[in-house]
Motif scaffolding. Sequence first.
Motif, PDB file in Angstrom:
ATOM      1  N   ALA A 141       4.392  -1.129   3.603  1.00 11.46           N
ATOM      2  CA  ALA A 141       3.958  -0.076   2.687  1.00 11.46           C
ATOM      3  C   ALA A 141       5.149   0.647   2.083  1.00 11.46           C
ATOM      4  O   ALA A 141       6.276   0.568   2.573  1.00 11.46           O
ATOM      5  CB  ALA A 141       3.061   0.924   3.427  1.00 11.46           C
ATOM      6  N   GLU A 160       0.840  -1.184   0.000  1.00 15.18           N
ATOM      7  CA  GLU A 160       0.000   0.000   0.000  1.00 15.18           C
ATOM      8  C   GLU A 160       0.879   1.240   0.000  1.00 15.18           C
ATOM      9  O   GLU A 160       2.076   1.179   0.319  1.00 15.18           O
ATOM     10  CB  GLU A 160      -0.922  -0.008   1.220  1.00 15.18           C
ATOM     11  N   SER A 210       3.147   0.713   9.874  1.00 17.74           N
ATOM     12  CA  SER A 210       2.872   0.303   8.495  1.00 17.74           C
ATOM     13  C   SER A 210       4.095   0.354   7.599  1.00 17.74           C
ATOM     14  O   SER A 210       4.007  -0.017   6.438  1.00 17.74           O
ATOM     15  CB  SER A 210       1.777   1.195   7.895  1.00 17.74           C
TER      16      SER A 210
END
Length: 307
Positions: free
Chosen positions: A254, A227, A250
Amino acid sequence: MPESSRPVGPVTVRRVGPEGAAAVHAVVRAAFAARPALDPPTAALAETVESIADALTAGGGLLAEGDGHPVGALVLDPEPAGGRVWVRRFGVVPAWQAHGVGARMVETVIATTPREEIAVLAREELPRAQAFWAGHGFVEVGRTAPYVEMVRPASLVVPDTDAMRDLGRRLAGLLRAGDLLVLTGGLGAGKTTFTQGLGAGLGVRGDVTSPTFVIARVHPSTVGGPELVHVDAYRLGGAAELDDLDLDTSLEDAVTVVEWGAGLAEQLADDRLEVVIERNDTDDVRLVRVTGYGARWADVDVAAALG
């Protein structure tokens, strides 16, 4: 010019060839003679007008003048194969040091050779000199005593918004989960446009727009990839507020892009890409430098992949 003279008036910087050898040699002698004694001693003091003329014939140089006198100089030494230009015999006469003369000369070299890598050898014993070059975008790439080799990556010339998006799309092909990008550039430079291309290349969902008011926005992948975490640090008051976003939860999964992140985002990961976007005031063309830091990027030729 006597060393006791005080700087007055503007400084001009111009390109010179062998006709400027005497003036360049005078600056080199004055500048290097005033430096601390080094071991081994600098070879600059062994230069003659004739040897400087030969060097200027090969690659030219710059001469800075103030109050009608030569006050700064450097010699340019392009590699025969092209792609890299060395800055040599860089010096400012003592009375004009700390008055921006050196910075003006470096800025002129950068502006006139945007497509070429610029390199310099700084002495290990002179940390202030290393800091000066680092402040102009030069990064250390190697050491062979007594020298530190520092390089400023070539800039990519980006003529319009479509090309900026395409640059982001191409860079996305080099990225993987855990990568951090720090974007630097003035208002309207093209940071969000670049990130839009990055998002397209990563295949993420949602329109990539500036997250100025929400600070951070997450775009999930539609193709099973990482992501995209898009952060705008413009409104953050410091590193503590960046920590409060809990982005570290994250980072491993990511690709994280932080606009206005210089001086803040480097703490998030040891490895990062720094993307600096500069606007050419004369024709609105953007010059983009992408520099990799850390082991992740040590063996990746980013410039070749994007060129």
